[in-house]
Scaffold this motif. Sequence first.
Motif, PDB file in Angstrom:
ATOM      1  N   ARG A 100       0.826  -1.190   0.000  1.00 26.53           N
ATOM      2  CA  ARG A 100       0.000   0.000   0.000  1.00 26.53           C
ATOM      3  C   ARG A 100       0.859   1.238   0.000  1.00 26.53           C
ATOM      4  NH1 ARG A 100      -5.064   0.308   1.159  1.00 26.53           N
ATOM      5  NH2 ARG A 100      -4.784   1.909   2.714  1.00 26.53           N
ATOM      6  N   ARG A 133       2.012   4.365  -1.289  1.00 24.28           N
ATOM      7  CA  ARG A 133       1.152   5.135  -2.155  1.00 24.28           C
ATOM      8  C   ARG A 133       1.726   6.463  -2.573  1.00 24.28           C
ATOM      9  NH1 ARG A 133      -3.446   4.569   1.155  1.00 24.28           N
ATOM     10  NH2 ARG A 133      -4.144   2.416   1.078  1.00 24.28           N
ATOM     11  N   CYS A 177     -12.582   4.469   6.287  1.00 20.35           N
ATOM     12  CA  CYS A 177     -12.316   3.620   7.445  1.00 20.35           C
ATOM     13  C   CYS A 177     -11.212   4.278   8.236  1.00 20.35           C
ATOM     14  CB  CYS A 177     -11.818   2.248   6.999  1.00 20.35           C
ATOM     15  SG  CYS A 177     -13.011   1.406   6.014  1.00 20.35           S
ATOM     16  N   PHE A 178     -11.258   4.164   9.519  1.00 25.52           N
ATOM     17  CA  PHE A 178     -10.159   4.746  10.297  1.00 25.52           C
ATOM     18  C   PHE A 178      -9.943   3.985  11.584  1.00 25.52           C
ATOM     19  CE2 PHE A 178     -12.628   6.704  13.658  1.00 25.52           C
ATOM     20  CZ  PHE A 178     -13.886   6.830  13.088  1.00 25.52           C
ATOM     21  N   VAL A 179      -8.712   3.981  11.991  1.00 25.56           N
ATOM     22  CA  VAL A 179      -8.417   3.486  13.324  1.00 25.56           C
ATOM     23  C   VAL A 179      -7.470   4.494  13.954  1.00 25.56           C
ATOM     24  CG1 VAL A 179      -6.610   1.901  12.432  1.00 25.56           C
ATOM     25  CG2 VAL A 179      -7.558   1.547  14.702  1.00 25.56           C
ATOM     26  N   GLU A 200      -7.396   7.652  13.969  1.00 22.55           N
ATOM     27  CA  GLU A 200      -6.991   8.758  13.087  1.00 22.55           C
ATOM     28  C   GLU A 200      -6.903  10.048  13.907  1.00 22.55           C
ATOM     29  OE1 GLU A 200      -6.201   8.721   9.495  1.00 22.55           O
ATOM     30  OE2 GLU A 200      -5.384  10.526  10.413  1.00 22.55           O
ATOM     31  N   ASP A 242     -12.797   1.546  13.045  1.00 24.69           N
ATOM     32  CA  ASP A 242     -12.274   0.198  13.201  1.00 24.69           C
ATOM     33  C   ASP A 242     -11.748   0.010  14.633  1.00 24.69           C
ATOM     34  OD1 ASP A 242     -11.398  -2.347  12.744  1.00 24.69           O
ATOM     35  OD2 ASP A 242      -9.661  -1.786  11.522  1.00 24.69           O
ATOM     36  N   ARG A 255     -11.426  -4.951  16.423  1.00 18.85           N
ATOM     37  CA  ARG A 255     -10.560  -4.497  15.344  1.00 18.85           C
ATOM     38  C   ARG A 255     -10.625  -5.485  14.180  1.00 18.85           C
ATOM     39  NH1 ARG A 255      -5.393  -2.226  15.188  1.00 18.85           N
ATOM     40  NH2 ARG A 255      -4.899  -1.824  13.002  1.00 18.85           N
ATOM     41  N   GLY A 302      -9.468  -4.484  10.902  1.00 18.26           N
ATOM     42  CA  GLY A 302      -8.488  -4.172   9.869  1.00 18.26           C
ATOM     43  C   GLY A 302      -9.177  -3.467   8.718  1.00 18.26           C
ATOM     44  N   LEU A 303      -8.346  -2.798   7.938  1.00 18.00           N
ATOM     45  CA  LEU A 303      -8.823  -1.970   6.844  1.00 18.00           C
ATOM     46  C   LEU A 303      -9.755  -2.708   5.886  1.00 18.00           C
ATOM     47  CD1 LEU A 303      -8.390   0.157   4.470  1.00 18.00           C
ATOM     48  CD2 LEU A 303      -6.263  -1.036   4.098  1.00 18.00           C
ATOM     49  N   ASP A 330      -8.925   7.130   2.153  1.00 17.93           N
ATOM     50  CA  ASP A 330      -8.211   7.073   3.432  1.00 17.93           C
ATOM     51  C   ASP A 330      -8.678   8.235   4.299  1.00 17.93           C
ATOM     52  OD1 ASP A 330      -6.791   4.877   2.711  1.00 17.93           O
ATOM     53  OD2 ASP A 330      -4.812   5.765   3.034  1.00 17.93           O
ATOM     54  N   HIS A 359      -7.024  10.510   5.880  1.00 24.30           N
ATOM     55  CA  HIS A 359      -6.124  11.669   6.003  1.00 24.30           C
ATOM     56  C   HIS A 359      -5.847  12.196   4.593  1.00 24.30           C
ATOM     57  CE1 HIS A 359      -4.304   7.680   6.647  1.00 24.30           C
ATOM     58  NE2 HIS A 359      -3.788   7.974   5.451  1.00 24.30           N
ATOM     59  N   VAL A 380      -6.020  -6.872   8.542  1.00 31.89           N
ATOM     60  CA  VAL A 380      -5.529  -5.545   8.940  1.00 31.89           C
ATOM     61  C   VAL A 380      -5.178  -4.602   7.797  1.00 31.89           C
ATOM     62  CG1 VAL A 380      -3.944  -4.253  10.448  1.00 31.89           C
ATOM     63  CG2 VAL A 380      -4.641  -6.560  11.049  1.00 31.89           C
ATOM     64  N   TRP A 381      -4.114  -4.886   7.072  1.00 29.34           N
ATOM     65  CA  TRP A 381      -3.602  -3.923   6.098  1.00 29.34           C
ATOM     66  C   TRP A 381      -2.652  -4.666   5.176  1.00 29.34           C
ATOM     67  CZ3 TRP A 381       1.321  -2.439   4.751  1.00 29.34           C
ATOM     68  CH2 TRP A 381       1.509  -1.183   4.185  1.00 29.34           C
ATOM     69  N   ARG A 436       2.631   8.465   5.167  1.00 28.87           N
ATOM     70  CA  ARG A 436       3.348   8.346   6.429  1.00 28.87           C
ATOM     71  C   ARG A 436       4.428   7.294   6.311  1.00 28.87           C
ATOM     72  NH1 ARG A 436      -1.901   8.056   9.346  1.00 28.87           N
ATOM     73  NH2 ARG A 436      -2.044   6.043   8.343  1.00 28.87           N
ATOM     74  N   ASN A 487       2.918   2.962   9.906  1.00 30.42           N
ATOM     75  CA  ASN A 487       1.505   2.917  10.298  1.00 30.42           C
ATOM     76  C   ASN A 487       1.429   3.416  11.739  1.00 30.42           C
ATOM     77  OD1 ASN A 487       1.948  -0.005   8.711  1.00 30.42           O
ATOM     78  ND2 ASN A 487       0.310   1.286   7.956  1.00 30.42           N
TER      79      ASN A 487
END
Length: 784
Positions: free
Chosen positions: A125, A127, A349-351, A353, A382, A411, A413-414, A434, A436, A540-541, A572, A575
């Motif tokens: 991921r 990006r 989705c956010f965890v 954030e 999440d 939880r 995950g994404l 995302d 952010h 998760v991701w 970022r 994570n």
Amino acid sequence: MMKVRRYLRGSGRVLAFVFVASVIWLLFDMAALRLSMNDANSQLLKERVIREREMLKQQSRVTQLVNLGFKHPVQRVDLAATHAGGGALNPAGKLASVYRRGGRQRPPMLEDRKPQGNDILASDRFRSVASKHNDGGALHNSVTQKQGAPAHKKAVNLDLNIANGTQVPPSVQKIKPTHKIRADRARDSVGNEKVKDDLAKAGTKQAHLVKTTPRQPANKDVNRKEVKEEEKRVRTKDLDGGEETAKPAVRLQAGENSTALRKQSVHKVLSLDMTHSPRDVNALGQFGQAVIVNGDKDAEVRRRWNEGHFNVYLSDQIPVDRAIPDTRPDTCAQNLVHDNLPSTSVIFCFVDEVWSTLLRSVHSVLNRSPPHLLKEIILVDDFSTRDYLKGQLDEYMAQFPKVRIIRLKERQGLIRARLAGAAVAKGDVLTFLDSHIECNVGWLEPLLERVYLDRKKVPCPVIEVISDKDMSYMLVDNFQRGIFKWPLVFGWSAVPDEYIKKNNMTISDPIRCPVMAGGLFSIDKKYFFELGAYDPGLDVWGGENMEISFKIWMCGGEIEIIPCSRVGHIFRGQNPYKFPKDRQKTVERNLARVAEVWLDEYKDLFYGHGYLHLLDKKATDIGNLTEQIELRKKLKCKSFKWYLDNVYPDMKVSLVKAEGLVFNRGLRKCLALQKDSLSFETCDLSEQSQHFNFTWMKQIRQRDLCVAPQGKGSGFTLQLCDNTEPKLRWFYKSSSSALAEHFIADFASQHMCLEAERQSGSLRLNPCEPSNTFQKWQFTRYHA
Ligand code: UDP
Ligand code: MN
């Protein structure tokens, strides 16, 4: 002269007076009309003019500031914070330019290394955006940008393969001058001149601005009404302009799934940009400008960095509905889209954030999306642990009827969080973002237009970069598409020049994209579920972007990057949330699931690039794949070979590392397989018995038989090949190694090499000797 005077006598004089008066009247009328049209957008225009002027000023200064040496935004700067949008740049403003310039360096890329123990795996991921100059070259990771990285930030290493020792050190990206990036934008025309032109035009626009309409204070009803009015105006304008019969600028190459022929009524893309309060042009970060935080706040900046792995301290001071530069190619604002586009549910989705970035993400959608197309915004929590994401968030979002919050009880995950959002979505199209990000002006319609033209098209916006350090909004190169390298590492590469020329591509044309970055895309809801959505077994991701990309392409769809749709994203280095299980293992496991379901015989390349340990089923349980394999059959998806040949043909892939005759330098003969036993013969390419492969599994193989040692000093057997069997693996390098051309038994603790017996012409395993030619083996062809 006399003649003229004669005409101006008597009734002639009256006529002349009437004529002049009418001309003046007409001029006034036109001016008034112009004013009334401009009135609605005057605030926007004014801001745009200021913004563009600022950008111009900044750009002209950036080149002079290159050598200032302020390379570390957090630690070295001790000047006052920059206020963007003001007049001449203050010293801090100059520094902001330096930041901006730094941030605009060639975007982060992945290093072509293989994963290793403690490395943080950012494989799939990843990006950020690559420069076209890197096409085909090594990929580099975002966090290899040493500049500006806080001291405590851990460098992310990727793909380190200790086994074959091919590690390449991470490279630090060179700084790219800002003016060059601007020039890149105008690559299809006249370079910098075009940019100057644009800015000159912006200046002319200002001449028409007599009155500004300040936005109402936070009041969503007023805003909604305004948006409606604005939409109406835009439509009326288009119709008045006689454009109602015009066709959309996008090519209507609608395929069998097209709905485009149903209705042809179109309008110009709506460039909405609402603000909930009168826009403060001096606010920090306004117009996406870089901000330098006072040096005395360093400790605070560093302390808060860990909350989100970006400059949280700064983000909290930037308006949640700041303006950002409209970075679309020029033609985009003129493009026509259909009136009856499908509606969308935007899913975040956010965890855990950060508050300000989550809000900025939501506001950017509310403020820059045509309300009739925005069905709802679904926030999927999440199982965040931070208090402010509970009651406080509920309360804040209660003012926006379109925002719904779903809270997961554990939880997920994404991937499963997105599935939860999709399950309750009411819109025709799902748009995943995302938490952010900042959607740019006019971002939504061009995406929905593609889905409208063909429901199997999956459009992604251009992902631009919001600096994790100074929060500036940065442009990215044109013609970038998402790709992968082995072992399923996501990266960016420019569309090959020949392809651009052959297809007469301009910078605003959709770009076929072999792999999506994953975070931001729209997809027809029904189609998403027809495709079986995401594999819910992904944790998760990580890896889900590969999964959905292969699935879309191989099962009849298309992924596109839409240059007229742009969304900024904070990249970022790490994570900021915890992984319930080991991070590396989670991502590897996800990737292995994807490889097993989608890669066919090419999965050897995945495992062979540093993931052979995943083949040990005792060590890694990748879970049950029956449903996924069934799904692929049910959908009658094409082969991975088809995908490589048709979607990503510039990826050169070979199923083996080396092949052909296996020549022993000492004996000067070739290995041959006769009646289940190995011997040496005079080399002969036409003899099939002399043809071997050296595979990605590191096997010396002929058909389904593999060369296997029996132990020290003893002979050799031929065994049925088994990819999970480490004893069948040989380490082999054809050059640049002390033991080049040696077959080193991979499983043995000391270096033991395959050697040809001088007398008997058989084989055995002996301690490795670099100069022993009887231990040197050559293949006819090498592919890796
Ligand atoms: N996310 C989530 N649950 C997780 C991991 C991530 O909801 O277990 C969200 C995260 O908050 C973000 C999105 O998924 O909005 C993508 O994650 P992230 O930004 O970390 O991915 P990256 O952009 O770094 O690839
Ligand atoms: Mn992200």
